[in-house]
Write a protein that holds these residues in place. Sequence first.
Motif, PDB file in Angstrom:
ATOM      1  N   MET A   1       4.028  -6.932   6.437  1.00  0.00           N
ATOM      2  CA  MET A   1       3.383  -6.570   5.195  1.00  0.00           C
ATOM      3  C   MET A   1       3.059  -5.073   5.212  1.00  0.00           C
ATOM      4  SD  MET A   1      -0.219  -7.901   3.579  1.00  0.00           S
ATOM      5  CE  MET A   1      -1.272  -6.957   4.640  1.00  0.00           C
ATOM      6  N   VAL A   2       3.371  -4.403   4.126  1.00  0.00           N
ATOM      7  CA  VAL A   2       3.081  -2.979   3.997  1.00  0.00           C
ATOM      8  C   VAL A   2       1.949  -2.807   2.988  1.00  0.00           C
ATOM      9  CG1 VAL A   2       3.976  -0.720   3.334  1.00  0.00           C
ATOM     10  CG2 VAL A   2       5.442  -2.319   4.572  1.00  0.00           C
ATOM     11  N   HIS A   3       0.915  -2.126   3.404  1.00  0.00           N
ATOM     12  CA  HIS A   3      -0.211  -1.808   2.532  1.00  0.00           C
ATOM     13  C   HIS A   3       0.028  -0.419   1.951  1.00  0.00           C
ATOM     14  CE1 HIS A   3      -4.248  -0.187   1.643  1.00  0.00           C
ATOM     15  NE2 HIS A   3      -4.492  -1.432   1.273  1.00  0.00           N
ATOM     16  N   GLU A   4      -0.151  -0.281   0.642  1.00  0.00           N
ATOM     17  CA  GLU A   4       0.040   1.015  -0.004  1.00  0.00           C
ATOM     18  C   GLU A   4      -1.286   1.547  -0.528  1.00  0.00           C
ATOM     19  OE1 GLU A   4       3.153   0.650  -2.903  1.00  0.00           O
ATOM     20  OE2 GLU A   4       4.687   0.655  -1.341  1.00  0.00           O
ATOM     21  N   PHE A   5      -1.528   2.825  -0.273  1.00  0.00           N
ATOM     22  CA  PHE A   5      -2.774   3.489  -0.646  1.00  0.00           C
ATOM     23  C   PHE A   5      -2.431   4.793  -1.361  1.00  0.00           C
ATOM     24  CE2 PHE A   5      -6.321   6.377   0.451  1.00  0.00           C
ATOM     25  CZ  PHE A   5      -7.392   5.641  -0.030  1.00  0.00           C
ATOM     26  N   PRO A   6      -2.846   4.938  -2.628  1.00  0.00           N
ATOM     27  CA  PRO A   6      -2.527   6.168  -3.368  1.00  0.00           C
ATOM     28  C   PRO A   6      -3.489   7.310  -3.032  1.00  0.00           C
ATOM     29  CG  PRO A   6      -3.700   4.635  -4.780  1.00  0.00           C
ATOM     30  CD  PRO A   6      -3.513   3.941  -3.455  1.00  0.00           C
ATOM     31  N   VAL A   7      -2.949   8.511  -2.983  1.00  0.00           N
ATOM     32  CA  VAL A   7      -3.738   9.727  -2.743  1.00  0.00           C
ATOM     33  C   VAL A   7      -3.210  10.814  -3.675  1.00  0.00           C
ATOM     34  CG1 VAL A   7      -4.187  11.593  -1.084  1.00  0.00           C
ATOM     35  CG2 VAL A   7      -4.203   9.233  -0.302  1.00  0.00           C
ATOM     36  N   ARG A   8      -4.111  11.541  -4.269  1.00  0.00           N
ATOM     37  CA  ARG A   8      -3.746  12.710  -5.089  1.00  0.00           C
ATOM     38  C   ARG A   8      -4.121  13.944  -4.274  1.00  0.00           C
ATOM     39  NH1 ARG A   8      -0.714  13.640  -9.454  1.00  0.00           N
ATOM     40  NH2 ARG A   8      -1.553  11.750 -10.391  1.00  0.00           N
ATOM     41  N   VAL A   9      -3.263  14.944  -4.239  1.00  0.00           N
ATOM     42  CA  VAL A   9      -3.540  16.179  -3.511  1.00  0.00           C
ATOM     43  C   VAL A   9      -4.381  17.095  -4.389  1.00  0.00           C
ATOM     44  CG1 VAL A   9      -2.563  18.233  -2.419  1.00  0.00           C
ATOM     45  CG2 VAL A   9      -1.409  16.018  -2.170  1.00  0.00           C
ATOM     46  N   TYR A  10      -5.553  17.454  -3.875  1.00  0.00           N
ATOM     47  CA  TYR A  10      -6.460  18.363  -4.570  1.00  0.00           C
ATOM     48  C   TYR A  10      -6.421  19.744  -3.919  1.00  0.00           C
ATOM     49  CZ  TYR A  10      -8.253  14.210  -6.842  1.00  0.00           C
ATOM     50  OH  TYR A  10      -8.352  13.061  -7.574  1.00  0.00           O
ATOM     51  N   TYR A  11      -6.962  20.711  -4.622  1.00  0.00           N
ATOM     52  CA  TYR A  11      -6.991  22.089  -4.128  1.00  0.00           C
ATOM     53  C   TYR A  11      -7.600  22.152  -2.729  1.00  0.00           C
ATOM     54  CZ  TYR A  11      -7.711  27.115  -4.060  1.00  0.00           C
ATOM     55  OH  TYR A  11      -7.688  28.441  -3.723  1.00  0.00           O
ATOM     56  N   GLU A  12      -8.660  21.406  -2.502  1.00  0.00           N
ATOM     57  CA  GLU A  12      -9.353  21.423  -1.201  1.00  0.00           C
ATOM     58  C   GLU A  12      -8.480  20.908  -0.052  1.00  0.00           C
ATOM     59  OE1 GLU A  12     -11.497  17.039  -1.434  1.00  0.00           O
ATOM     60  OE2 GLU A  12     -12.682  18.807  -1.842  1.00  0.00           O
ATOM     61  N   ASP A  13      -7.401  20.199  -0.367  1.00  0.00           N
ATOM     62  CA  ASP A  13      -6.498  19.657   0.652  1.00  0.00           C
ATOM     63  C   ASP A  13      -5.449  20.671   1.097  1.00  0.00           C
ATOM     64  OD1 ASP A  13      -7.648  17.044   0.433  1.00  0.00           O
ATOM     65  OD2 ASP A  13      -6.403  16.669  -1.334  1.00  0.00           O
ATOM     66  N   THR A  14      -5.342  21.789   0.375  1.00  0.00           N
ATOM     67  CA  THR A  14      -4.250  22.727   0.622  1.00  0.00           C
ATOM     68  C   THR A  14      -4.706  23.953   1.403  1.00  0.00           C
ATOM     69  OG1 THR A  14      -4.586  23.862  -1.487  1.00  0.00           O
ATOM     70  CG2 THR A  14      -3.072  21.995  -1.482  1.00  0.00           C
ATOM     71  N   ASP A  15      -3.710  24.667   1.934  1.00  0.00           N
ATOM     72  CA  ASP A  15      -3.988  25.903   2.657  1.00  0.00           C
ATOM     73  C   ASP A  15      -3.634  27.106   1.774  1.00  0.00           C
ATOM     74  OD1 ASP A  15      -1.208  26.076   2.691  1.00  0.00           O
ATOM     75  OD2 ASP A  15      -1.024  25.615   4.820  1.00  0.00           O
ATOM     76  N   LEU A  16      -3.624  28.271   2.342  1.00  0.00           N
ATOM     77  CA  LEU A  16      -3.359  29.494   1.599  1.00  0.00           C
ATOM     78  C   LEU A  16      -1.977  29.493   0.953  1.00  0.00           C
ATOM     79  CD1 LEU A  16      -4.597  32.238   0.867  1.00  0.00           C
ATOM     80  CD2 LEU A  16      -3.630  33.140   2.982  1.00  0.00           C
ATOM     81  N   ALA A  17      -1.052  28.754   1.541  1.00  0.00           N
ATOM     82  CA  ALA A  17       0.310  28.684   1.003  1.00  0.00           C
ATOM     83  C   ALA A  17       0.435  27.669  -0.133  1.00  0.00           C
ATOM     84  CB  ALA A  17       1.297  28.337   2.114  1.00  0.00           C
ATOM     85  N   GLY A  18      -0.651  26.929  -0.400  1.00  0.00           N
ATOM     86  CA  GLY A  18      -0.624  25.943  -1.480  1.00  0.00           C
ATOM     87  C   GLY A  18      -0.024  24.605  -1.086  1.00  0.00           C
ATOM     88  N   ILE A  19       0.127  24.381   0.216  1.00  0.00           N
ATOM     89  CA  ILE A  19       0.626  23.090   0.698  1.00  0.00           C
ATOM     90  C   ILE A  19      -0.479  22.372   1.459  1.00  0.00           C
ATOM     91  CG2 ILE A  19       3.021  23.866   0.759  1.00  0.00           C
ATOM     92  CD1 ILE A  19       2.791  24.175   3.776  1.00  0.00           C
ATOM     93  N   VAL A  20      -0.331  21.066   1.624  1.00  0.00           N
ATOM     94  CA  VAL A  20      -1.360  20.287   2.312  1.00  0.00           C
ATOM     95  C   VAL A  20      -1.497  20.780   3.754  1.00  0.00           C
ATOM     96  CG1 VAL A  20      -1.990  17.997   3.174  1.00  0.00           C
ATOM     97  CG2 VAL A  20      -1.129  18.264   0.844  1.00  0.00           C
ATOM     98  N   TYR A  21      -2.712  21.126   4.119  1.00  0.00           N
ATOM     99  CA  TYR A  21      -3.038  21.553   5.478  1.00  0.00           C
ATOM    100  C   TYR A  21      -2.738  20.402   6.431  1.00  0.00           C
ATOM    101  CZ  TYR A  21      -5.892  23.362   9.336  1.00  0.00           C
ATOM    102  OH  TYR A  21      -6.325  23.807  10.544  1.00  0.00           O
TER     103      TYR A  21
END
Length: 130
Positions: free
Chosen positions: A1-21
């Motif tokens: 069984m695979v459990h799926e969990f949604p996540v939205r990337v917010y500004y606070e999740d990113t680094d200076l390059a604009g990608i997820v840290y």
Amino acid sequence: MVHEFPVRVYYEDTDLAGIVYYANYLKFIERARSTMVREAGLDQMALKEGAGLVFAVRHVDATYLRPAKLDDALIIATKLQQLSGAKLLFEQDVMRGEEMLFSSKITVICMNAAGRVVRLPAEIRASLGL
């Protein structure tokens, strides 16, 4: 069984390059694992208070494949791969649509109040479908 969990990337999740840290992927997969366990009927606080048992991450094997970016809608797919004695092995992938961005294998152990590794009780195995 695979459990799926949604996540939205917010500004606070990113680094200076604009990608997820990179460390934030570990936060995303922790939230997904905790939600999976909760939805399986396990109350981790009650388990700690009642039986003195807690889960702890022992090992993380993580592969970063592609960057997630600001405002991306992600799905964390979690699968319990194996259970042996006191150990749970989870496979967790972070997906953006059909594209895999991050892949991991997480070893989680069960410990008592003294910090010693202990076997998982039968009721926990049953809750997790094993």
